[in-house]
Design an enzyme around this catalytic site. Structure first.
Site: not given
Length: 395
Positions: A168-170, A173
């Site tokens: 989810a972070d990647l 981003g």
């Protein structure tokens, strides 16, 4: 631009990076790798290692390459004024504060656009810039759970399982970086910047892709399927005499090639496996039969034989084996950078290739505040100003 390096696609853009943790830095890293002048703005040093660990650790070093670093205290009046002077000359700002923090600091999009209408302002939050969860702290695993991913990951009946990377972070981003690039292209027509924002939750839901559409269009709730492809049969993990391999042979033609390569003509005439629907209904039985054939030889044998037959097949590596694979070495998916303290450090390369202006690993992750004075001079401050800022706690 550092000596000996060719121009890059984004070298004309100046980016102010206010991000922490992972999603925001991932966004800024995309821009930095393509040559943007990314200035990582950090709080003065503390003992807090943060989510991505120690500064000289592998995670932080891989995440912040190609950037410059300056310290700036945005709770200090001079610090805010310095930032606004920089923002007036910048092309992009990237931040991943909680939704209200930037407003409290007076550096939200509206405030910055008033002094620089061309600014492209990228924001990443946990759950969105408004709505009932806007002020909640958001982290990757929470978004994986709320976004449905953990419900479809893992073996059937196992219970929820997180993905082994902060997906989810990647993806948040990367989605934000795509939005910023789109806004920069649109600015060439309109002359105006705009606010680009996404969230971990939005990115995770978007990444559900066909599994999400399976519900929105067909009203089917996807279950856990383990190593099996949710709908394409047979596609999954199969045993060999020395380990496991992945085989992807869904569809009539690939299935025929697989049966021929395995030396299993009976699978072509068995009515239980005659159609895609039939193979789906009898998947476990079919997988067990395929296992009985693949177990008779090594992973290397089947990878070679099945690919020769036109059936997608590949080994299942540990990460060290991944980087030792001849194709991965050919792709040069690690690049060395020189760090003043750590020496030569091998970081993970960018995934996109460009024929004229490729991503380049120009510099190692900087020390905290390594370029503070350099950046302040670039934005018009003199030696006396810098002394005053340091004495007053602005930098």
């Amino acid at each position: 631009m550092l000596p000996g390096l060719s121009p890059q696609a984004l070298s004309r853009f100046k980016v102010l990076d206010l991000t922490r943790a992972r999603a925001g830095p991932t966004c800024a890293r995309q821009l930095a790798d393509w040559g943007a002048d990314v200035i990582k703005i950090e709080e003065p040093p503390t003992d807090d290692e943060g989510i991505t660990g120690a500064r000289h650790g592998f995670d932080f070093q891989n995440l912040h390459r190609n950037k410059r670093s300056m310290t700036l205290n945005l709770k200090n009046a001079d610090g805010v004024e310095i930032f606004k002077r920089m923002a007036a000359q910048a092309d992009v700002i990237v931040e991943n504060y909680r939704a209200r923090v930037k407003h409290r600091l007076g550096i939200d999009y509206e405030s910055i656009a008033a002094i620089n209408p061309r600014i492209v302002y990228g924001s990443i939050s946990g759950f969105g810039q408004d709505g009932p969860y806007a002020d909640r702290p958001g982290v990757d695993q929470i978004a994986q759970g709320m976004g449905g991913l953990m419900s479809i990951t893992g073996l059937p009946g196992q219970g929820p399982v997180r993905v082994g990377i902060p997906i989810a972070d990647l993806t948040a981003g990367m989605y934000c970086a795509i939005g910023i690039l789109s806004a920069l292209l649109e600015r060439e027509v309109s002359g105006q910047g705009q606010w680009v924002h996404t969230s971990l939750l939005e990115a995770q839901i978007a990444m559900l892709d066909f599994q999400g559409a399976r519900w929105t269009i067909a009203n089917e709730v996807a279950p856990q399927a383990g190593n099996n492809h949710p709908t394409g049969i047979p596609t999954g993990v199969f045993k060999t005499s020395d380990g496991h391999i992945n085989i992807a042979a869904s569809g009539g033609n690939l299935y025929k090639r697989l049966c021929t390569a395995l030396g299993a003509p009976d699978l072509l005439t068995d009515e239980k496996f005659a159609t895609g629907k039939a193979r789906y209904q009898h998947r476990d039985e079919l997988n067990a039969i395929i296992d009985s054939y693949t177990e008779k030889n090594t992973s290397a044998h089947w990878v070679e034989a099945l690919n020769e037959a036109g059936v997608p097949c590949g080994p299942i590596y540990s990460i060290d084996q991944t980087f030792d694979d001849p194709q991965v070495k050919h792709l040069e998916m690690t690049k060395p950078v020189q760090h003043e303290t750590l020496g030569e450090v091998n970081i993970v390369d960018h995934a996109v290739n460009m024929s004229r202006t490729p991503a380049q690993m120009r510099r190692a992750t900087p020390e905290c505040g390594e370029h503070t004075d350099e950046v302040l001079v670039e934005f018009g401050y003199g030696p006396d100003d810098i002394v005053r800022f340091r004495e007053g706690g602005a930098v």
